[in-house]
Enzyme design. Structure first.
Site, short mmCIF file in Angstrom:
data_model
loop_
_atom_site.label_atom_id
_atom_site.label_comp_id
_atom_site.label_asym_id
_atom_site.label_seq_id
_atom_site.Cartn_x
_atom_site.Cartn_y
_atom_site.Cartn_z
N ARG A 236 13.90 14.20 36.04
CA ARG A 236 14.91 13.79 35.07
C ARG A 236 15.43 12.42 35.44
O ARG A 236 15.53 12.09 36.64
CB ARG A 236 16.12 14.74 35.10
CG ARG A 236 16.04 15.91 34.18
CD ARG A 236 16.06 15.53 32.71
NE ARG A 236 15.97 16.70 31.87
CZ ARG A 236 14.83 17.30 31.50
NH1 ARG A 236 13.67 16.81 31.89
NH2 ARG A 236 14.85 18.36 30.73
N GLU A 265 17.70 7.24 29.08
CA GLU A 265 16.57 7.18 28.16
C GLU A 265 16.99 7.67 26.76
O GLU A 265 17.86 8.51 26.66
CB GLU A 265 15.39 8.02 28.70
CG GLU A 265 15.69 9.50 28.80
CD GLU A 265 14.52 10.31 29.36
OE1 GLU A 265 14.05 10.01 30.47
OE2 GLU A 265 14.11 11.25 28.67
N HIS A 283 8.66 9.95 28.87
CA HIS A 283 9.03 11.38 29.00
C HIS A 283 8.00 12.28 28.30
O HIS A 283 8.33 13.00 27.35
CB HIS A 283 10.44 11.62 28.44
CG HIS A 283 11.07 12.88 28.96
ND1 HIS A 283 12.42 13.01 29.20
CD2 HIS A 283 10.54 14.08 29.30
CE1 HIS A 283 12.68 14.23 29.65
NE2 HIS A 283 11.55 14.90 29.71
C1 GLV Z 1 11.04 18.40 29.91
O1 GLV Z 1 11.49 17.41 30.37
C2 GLV Z 1 11.50 19.71 30.19
O2 GLV Z 1 12.55 19.87 30.85
O3 GLV Z 1 10.85 20.66 29.76
#
Ligand code: GLV
Length: 327
Positions: A236, A265, A283
């Protein structure tokens, strides 16, 4: 009368159709909604399907009928779970179905950073490839090196399994140490965070974002790493201090980084773009067709069951705060 649910972001049309079998669905098929619009459209709903949308005190206080919010992600740092508990709202996530896909992508980013894949492709595309040179784009070996995994949950363990094929040593750091049979199966050694940073050739971050994990990696931590090391973040934004990482990459304090998640982001620090030694992706670690479908369907399963419908009525597969189900 059918219960009302909000689908806060576009998702697979057949998943919306599944939800329509049970619910009166208000689906946002357009851009990500401004927060005020999300609050407004949530106000009369019993449930919601989200994907990273921020749900906290204001949203929950403004939606008195709300019972379940199903996040299409394993991470749920977009939910204020204290507020969920206080309002008796169930939050759910989508663990497991993305483990292998996300680990594959972590591997891809680590390899790309170590072997300078995107940097050399940019060079080629820019028409700069005049001759083969013995010292062009020298990277660092992955095979036979030491992998350091910070956050040894399901995805971290999937990464560690891949390391066996590359004859790597695996060291890890985690809030709690794994059971010894799991450690032996993964051939993984538990070490302190400092030790890991000093010893690893390739550090991969796979821990959840919490207040405690904020800036797990900053200037002080990067200073412990080898100058030949790489850092990969598939966890993250906020786990890494992006400004400190940019500074370290600029000064070549570490060799390279692979970054899929960013502070703020999608409005990430533009200084990343000035650097060659970082592989940047938007991401997408869980982004394969089958995994994103599995995540969307699992979020729908959670929403359907959490609102008392379907074959698992009242027993959603992935409650984050199961205690609210007892009330
Ligand atoms: C993606 O970032 C998730 O947490 O599934």
């Amino acid at each position: 009368m059918k219960k009302k649910v909000l689908v806060a972001r576009p998702t697979f049309p057949d998943v919306i159709e599944r939800l329509q079998q049970y619910f009166d669905v208000d689906a946002n098929l357009g851009e990500v909604m401004p927060q005020e619009e999300l609050q407004l459209r949530l106000a009369d709903k019993h449930g919601a399907f989200t994907a990273g949308d921020v749900i906290g005190e204001t949203e929950l206080a403004g939606a008195p009928n709300l019972k379940v919010v199903a996040n299409m992600a394993v991470g749920f740092n977009n939910f204020d779970m204290h507020a969920f508990d206080a309002h008796g709202v169930l939050g759910t996530n989508t663990p497991n179905v993305l483990n292998e896909t996300t680990a594959d992508f972590g591997w891809a980013l680590m390899m790309a950073a170590a072997r300078r894949v995107t940097e050399s492709e940019h060079f080629l595309r820019a028409g700069k490839w005049g001759k083969w040179a013995f010292d062009a784009f020298l990277g660092s070996d992955v095979y036979g090196s030491t992998l350091g995994v910070i956050g040894m949950g399901r995805i971290g363990q999937a990464l560690a399994r891949r390391a066996a094929g590359f004859d790597m040593r695996v060291i890890y750091h985690n809030r709690s140490r794994l059971a010894s049979d799991i450690e032996s199966a993964l051939n993984a050694e538990y070490v302190s965070k400092e030790d890991l940073l000093k010893r690893a050739d390739h550090v991969v971050l796979v821990l959840p974002y919490t207040k405690e994990s904020h800036h797990t990696i900053g200037a002080k931590e990067i200073a412990l790493m080898k100058p030949t090391a790489t850092l990969t973040n598939i966890a993250r934004g906020g786990i890494v201090d992006d400004a400190a990482l940019i500074e370290a990459l600029r000064a070549k304090k570490i060799a390279a980084a692979g970054i899929d998640v960013f502070e703020g982001e999608p409005n990430f620090n533009p200084d990343f773009m000035l650097l060659d030694n970082v592989v940047l992706t938007p991401h997408i670690a869980s982004a394969t067709e089958s995994t994103r479908r599995a995540m969307a369907n699992l979020a729908a399963d959670n929403l359907i069951a959490g609102l008392g419908e379907g074959p698992r009525a009242g027993n959603p597969p992935n409650p984050i705060n199961p205690d609210v189900l007892k009330k």
